[in-house]
Design an enzyme around this catalytic site. Structure first.
Site, PDB file in Angstrom:
ATOM      1  N   ASP A  67      16.010 -38.436  36.062  1.00 17.97           N
ATOM      2  CA  ASP A  67      15.567 -38.232  34.681  1.00 17.97           C
ATOM      3  C   ASP A  67      15.850 -39.439  33.799  1.00 17.97           C
ATOM      4  O   ASP A  67      15.038 -39.797  32.935  1.00 17.97           O
ATOM      5  CB  ASP A  67      16.263 -37.002  34.086  1.00 17.97           C
ATOM      6  CG  ASP A  67      15.774 -35.705  34.722  1.00 17.97           C
ATOM      7  OD1 ASP A  67      14.773 -35.754  35.468  1.00 17.97           O
ATOM      8  OD2 ASP A  67      16.407 -34.668  34.486  1.00 17.97           O
ATOM      9  N   ALA A  69      15.935 -42.631  34.530  1.00 14.97           N
ATOM     10  CA  ALA A  69      14.958 -43.698  34.746  1.00 14.97           C
ATOM     11  C   ALA A  69      13.620 -43.331  34.107  1.00 14.97           C
ATOM     12  O   ALA A  69      12.961 -44.181  33.477  1.00 14.97           O
ATOM     13  CB  ALA A  69      14.785 -43.956  36.235  1.00 14.97           C
ATOM     14  N   ASP A  71      13.118 -41.386  31.528  1.00 11.91           N
ATOM     15  CA  ASP A  71      13.250 -41.481  30.075  1.00 11.91           C
ATOM     16  C   ASP A  71      13.126 -42.924  29.600  1.00 11.91           C
ATOM     17  O   ASP A  71      12.529 -43.201  28.551  1.00 11.91           O
ATOM     18  CB  ASP A  71      14.599 -40.904  29.624  1.00 11.91           C
ATOM     19  CG  ASP A  71      14.669 -39.393  29.791  1.00 11.91           C
ATOM     20  OD1 ASP A  71      13.606 -38.767  29.942  1.00 11.91           O
ATOM     21  OD2 ASP A  71      15.797 -38.858  29.801  1.00 11.91           O
ATOM     22  N   SER A 115     -14.971 -11.675  31.746  1.00 14.53           N
ATOM     23  CA  SER A 115     -13.899 -10.809  32.213  1.00 14.53           C
ATOM     24  C   SER A 115     -14.142 -10.460  33.679  1.00 14.53           C
ATOM     25  O   SER A 115     -15.170 -10.826  34.259  1.00 14.53           O
ATOM     26  CB  SER A 115     -13.842  -9.532  31.371  1.00 14.53           C
ATOM     27  OG  SER A 115     -13.631  -9.835  30.019  1.00 14.53           O
ATOM     28  N   LYS A 153      -3.221 -12.720  39.961  1.00 21.55           N
ATOM     29  CA  LYS A 153      -3.816 -12.522  38.634  1.00 21.55           C
ATOM     30  C   LYS A 153      -2.727 -12.752  37.605  1.00 21.55           C
ATOM     31  O   LYS A 153      -1.852 -11.917  37.389  1.00 21.55           O
ATOM     32  CB  LYS A 153      -4.394 -11.111  38.491  1.00 21.55           C
ATOM     33  CG  LYS A 153      -5.118 -10.886  37.161  1.00 21.55           C
ATOM     34  CD  LYS A 153      -5.686  -9.484  37.068  1.00 21.55           C
ATOM     35  CE  LYS A 153      -6.453  -9.309  35.768  1.00 21.55           C
ATOM     36  NZ  LYS A 153      -5.578  -9.481  34.580  1.00 21.55           N
ATOM     37  N   ARG A 174      -9.862 -18.558  25.563  1.00 22.37           N
ATOM     38  CA  ARG A 174     -11.035 -17.803  26.000  1.00 22.37           C
ATOM     39  C   ARG A 174     -11.783 -17.199  24.823  1.00 22.37           C
ATOM     40  O   ARG A 174     -13.009 -17.166  24.797  1.00 22.37           O
ATOM     41  CB  ARG A 174     -10.618 -16.701  26.984  1.00 22.37           C
ATOM     42  CG  ARG A 174     -11.800 -15.875  27.454  1.00 22.37           C
ATOM     43  CD  ARG A 174     -11.413 -14.782  28.441  1.00 22.37           C
ATOM     44  NE  ARG A 174     -12.589 -14.004  28.795  1.00 22.37           N
ATOM     45  CZ  ARG A 174     -13.049 -12.963  28.116  1.00 22.37           C
ATOM     46  NH1 ARG A 174     -12.398 -12.565  27.028  1.00 22.37           N
ATOM     47  NH2 ARG A 174     -14.132 -12.318  28.496  1.00 22.37           N
ATOM     48  N   LYS A 367      -5.317  -4.456  40.449  1.00 24.28           N
ATOM     49  CA  LYS A 367      -4.136  -4.549  39.602  1.00 24.28           C
ATOM     50  C   LYS A 367      -2.969  -3.744  40.168  1.00 24.28           C
ATOM     51  O   LYS A 367      -3.149  -2.774  40.899  1.00 24.28           O
ATOM     52  CB  LYS A 367      -4.469  -4.093  38.179  1.00 24.28           C
ATOM     53  CG  LYS A 367      -5.542  -4.940  37.497  1.00 24.28           C
ATOM     54  CD  LYS A 367      -5.621  -4.676  36.023  1.00 24.28           C
ATOM     55  CE  LYS A 367      -4.419  -5.217  35.287  1.00 24.28           C
ATOM     56  NZ  LYS A 367      -4.548  -5.132  33.818  1.00 24.28           N
ATOM     57  N   CYS A 474      15.563  -7.377   5.264  1.00 22.05           N
ATOM     58  CA  CYS A 474      16.783  -7.628   4.496  1.00 22.05           C
ATOM     59  C   CYS A 474      16.402  -8.406   3.251  1.00 22.05           C
ATOM     60  O   CYS A 474      15.636  -9.366   3.305  1.00 22.05           O
ATOM     61  CB  CYS A 474      17.772  -8.437   5.344  1.00 22.05           C
ATOM     62  SG  CYS A 474      19.109  -9.201   4.391  1.00 22.05           S
ATOM     63  N   CYS A 480      21.777 -14.551   3.390  1.00 19.19           N
ATOM     64  CA  CYS A 480      22.100 -13.789   4.600  1.00 19.19           C
ATOM     65  C   CYS A 480      22.365 -14.754   5.745  1.00 19.19           C
ATOM     66  O   CYS A 480      21.496 -15.566   6.088  1.00 19.19           O
ATOM     67  CB  CYS A 480      20.938 -12.871   4.957  1.00 19.19           C
ATOM     68  SG  CYS A 480      21.197 -11.942   6.502  1.00 19.19           S
TER      69      CYS A 480
END
Length: 726
Positions: A67, A69, A71, A115, A153, A174, A367, A474, A480
């Site tokens: 990582d 190298a 970067d 679909s 799916k 879509r 499904k 609230c 808060c």
């Protein structure tokens, strides 16, 4: 059956020709010592190498370099592009996020995104197979020659991605299947989506994919939201959909989205191919693969990520077996699925079968059944989000739901609790529609008396709770603690005060150290206080203090956007600033005066007044001003050259849409977000939205390109593009 295939594919960068692919040097000569040609050549090599590293890491999960190298290579590329003003279109550096958008435009798809018919019943799948064979027989094909490709799916958000000459050009959701939201800049930030295709792609390629959030990343992100007191996403699909509809691409870049590609929508070669729907033309370009299975090979060659759990089977019984095996393995997958897609492999077969108005006749989704269980509610926890919204969560006697132990489920809001009549001690049904965050659809056995009494005061700050329809909030505002963490992060956002170095982790650290108990406390921070914290040094402390000092006289619209007033984003903040001119005028404005501002309706006006009338919020504003944070006033009479004109902008201009609106408003014009009979001109940049153009045609509003717009402004003595602060 045939499993998903793999093999050698073209690369973005050849290690024999590009020194930054394998064991890359990361000690670079100073930028100032390079000529423009040398910088351009090095940047070209770095872009190719970074694309290769992105592909190996995000698509193949087989990184070539550590990582650190990577970067350094990435930072060097960005340094060169900035120093020499090199073009960055589709450069990997664009993935960090572009300018915020004011709205999502609607764009037409290259081809319909239909679909798929579906069922959880195996007999319905066999009936689908029977229809396929009868249909092929009627068209003169051998019905015994049909093969199916089976795929997961995905439970994500379907997107269209278009490449022109191998370069990333556009992306859209879509939508209604014919047109969707333009999410080009959002999808660009996803690292598994190549900015440039590998190999030798067609001149135009439109592919369909599924944007999703990996399960491990989703769970980690939700934990972060809960820790910040925000409402978690119900499931990965909601997380993906909510992220892609963010107007600020930099927000999308920070969230862990990914994409699988699974279908070709259009394939054009040398400009002679035909954009095709899922039926396809009678004959496609000769070099387009003749089977769906071979299209997956092409995806591999182009560097487009696809699912590994894909198989080709010789008959429908093989498809049923595939579904059962995938359902058994679903808990081990790092992505949410809700079934399998069974599709005819041969494209000639697909074209012969065709489609209905809604769905192709050559594909069917088998499904998985929904997963439920019953258990007992042992308690209710009420969480507080950044906007003050209270979300009740049922604490459950742990129960196994589809192989996952569930101990918490959302109850959504107080109105949902009342509708269910649920209370502690009741037996309830748990439903995992999204596979991760469950909810309670019904009480199956009432074991308590009455319904859970929603708290009348905030569980965090004890401020009164107010109901707004089915929701509860609230009223403690910036006073808060649960809302304050996110309020500080919001204050520091790029589209607000843009304070670099004040992200969620540092805000949490400052709060835990009790250095910041209110928003104004940010401006009491000292270098010594910060430098003493873990992970800080004197330099990072000085940098943050300098960033804060630079915001003591912010533009009025940035100040308003930074306060986090519900329903007031950058566009509305700019309209308020342009209309009233200074902060005191906005604070003193009543509802009627607020409603006189463009794009401020009754609900938004009420939101603004409620926020400003809350004692804690007013105290925070006064505390900021006492510490020298006072927004600059706006000259509402800056110019009258465009007085009486109303503009609407669409598409990509040479400046941001927000800057364009501010520019014409500074010279007396109105700038609105939608076309109406009061609009004088619709100004269209690149990739303009279809809906605004249609509205302009219907209303007889003239359409100007950016050149014509510049000429119109020049005739009235107004420069374009903006030359700086007005």
């Amino acid at each position: 059956m045939t499993s998903a295939h793999s093999g050698s594919t073209p690369r973005h960068a050849d290690p024999d020709e590009n020194p930054y692919v394998e064991s890359p040097p990361t000690d670079f000569e100073p930028v100032a010592s390079l000529s423009e040609d040398e910088a351009a050549e090095q940047a070209s090599l770095l872009r190719a190498a970074v694309r290769e590293h992105d592909h190996r890491y995000y698509v193949e999960a087989d990184p070539l370099v550590p990582d650190e190298a990577y970067d350094r290579l990435f930072a060097r590329l960005r340094e060169l592009e900035d120093a020499f003003d090199l073009p960055t279109e589709n450069s990997p550096t664009r993935r960090i996020g572009g300018r915020p958008l004011d709205e999502l435009e609607t764009v037409e798809h290259v081809a319909p995104m239909r679909s798929i018919d579906n069922s959880t019943d195996a007999e319905a799948v066999r009936a689908f197979d029977e229809r396929v064979r009868k249909g092929l027989d009627a068209e003169g094909f051998d019905p015994g020659g049909v093969e199916y490709v089976c795929e997961p799916k995905f439970d994500g958000l379907s997107v269209e991605v278009v490449y022109e000459d191998g370069e990333y050009a556009r992306a859209a959701t879509r939508g209604d299947g014919t047109a969707g939201d333009d999410v080009t800049e959002q999808i660009r930030t996803i690292r598994s989506v190549p900015g440039k295709l590998r190999g030798d792609p067609p001149s135009r390629l439109a592919v369909r994919g599924e944007a999703y959030m990996p399960r491990d990343a989703f769970e980690a992100y939700n934990e972060e939201l809960i820790e910040r007191g925000e409402e978690p996403f119900a499931n990965p699909r909601n997380a993906a959909a909510g992220t892609l509809r963010q107007l600020d691409p930099s927000v999308v870049a920070e969230r862990p989205l990914d994409v699988f590609f699974f279908d070709v929508l259009a394939w054009e070669t040398d400009g002679e191919g035909t954009a095709r729907g899922e039926d396809g033309p009678e004959s496609g370009p000769p070099d387009r693969p003749g089977t769906h299975w071979a299209e997956f090979d092409a995806f591999d060659a182009f560097g487009l990520r696809r699912a590994d759990r894909v198989e080709r089977v010789p008959d429908i019984e093989g498809a049923l077996d595939y579904r059962d095996r995938l359902m058994a393995d679903r808990e081990g997958l790092n992505y949410a699925i809700d079934g399998v897609v069974i599709a005819v492999d041969d494209r000639a077969h697909r074209e012969a079968l065709g489609s209905t108005a809604r769905a192709p006749r050559w594909a069917f989704a088998y499904k998985f059944p929904p997963r439920t269980a019953t258990t007992t509610v042992e308690g209710v926890t009420v969480q507080v989000g950044r906007t003050g919204r209270l979300t009740p969560v049922a604490e459950l006697d742990p129960v196994d739901v589809g192989g996952v132990t569930v101990s918490r489920a959302t109850l959504h809001n107080p109105a949902e609790i009342e509708a269910l009549g649920v209370n502690v001690g009741d037996r309830v049904r748990i439903y995992r529609a999204g596979d991760v965050i469950p909810y309670v659809p019904e009480v199956v056995e009432k074991r308590s008396e009455g319904t859970y009494a929603f708290p009348e005061s905030c569980p965090i700050c004890d401020a009164p709770v107010e109901r707004d329809g089915p929701l509860a909030f609230c009223t403690g505002g910036l006073g808060c603690p649960a809302q304050l963490d996110r309020a500080i992060e919001h204050w520091a956002r790029r589209d607000a005060l843009d304070i670099e170095g004040l992200g969620p982790e540092r805000v949490e650290q400052l709060r835990e150290a009790e250095l910041v108990e209110s928003l104004p406390d940010l401006y009491d921070l000292a270098v010594d206080d910060l430098a003493a914290l873990e992970g800080w040094g004197e330099t990072s402390a000085e940098n943050l203090i300098a960033e804060l000092e630079a915001t003591r006289e912010p533009p009025l619209d940035d100040f308003l956007a930074g306060l986090g007033i519900p329903d007031v984003g950058a566009t509305t903040a700019r309209a308020l600033a342009a209309h009233f001119g200074d902060l005191d005028a906005i604070i003193d404005a009543d509802g009627d005066e607020l409603r006189a501002v463009d794009d401020v309706g009754p609900e938004v006006a009420e939101s603004i007044r409620t926020f400003l009338d809350t004692e804690e919020n007013r105290a925070a504003i006064e505390g900021l001003r006492e510490r020298g944070v006072d927004p600059e006033s706006v000259d509402v009479d800056a110019g009258e050259a465009l007085d009486g004109l109303t503009f609407v902008f669409t598409g990509s201009l040479s400046t941001t849409r927000g800057e364009a609106q501010a520019h014409v408003e500074a010279h007396g014009a109105n700038a609105t977000s939608s076309v109406s009979g009061n609009t004088d001109y619709l100004v269209a940049g690149e990739s303009p939205g279809r809906s605004k153009r249609n509205d302009a045609d219907a209303e007889g509003v003239p359409l100007l390109d950016e050149g014509e717009f510049a000429e119109l402004l020049a005739e009235r003595g107004v420069a374009w593009p903006p030359e700086g602060d007005e």
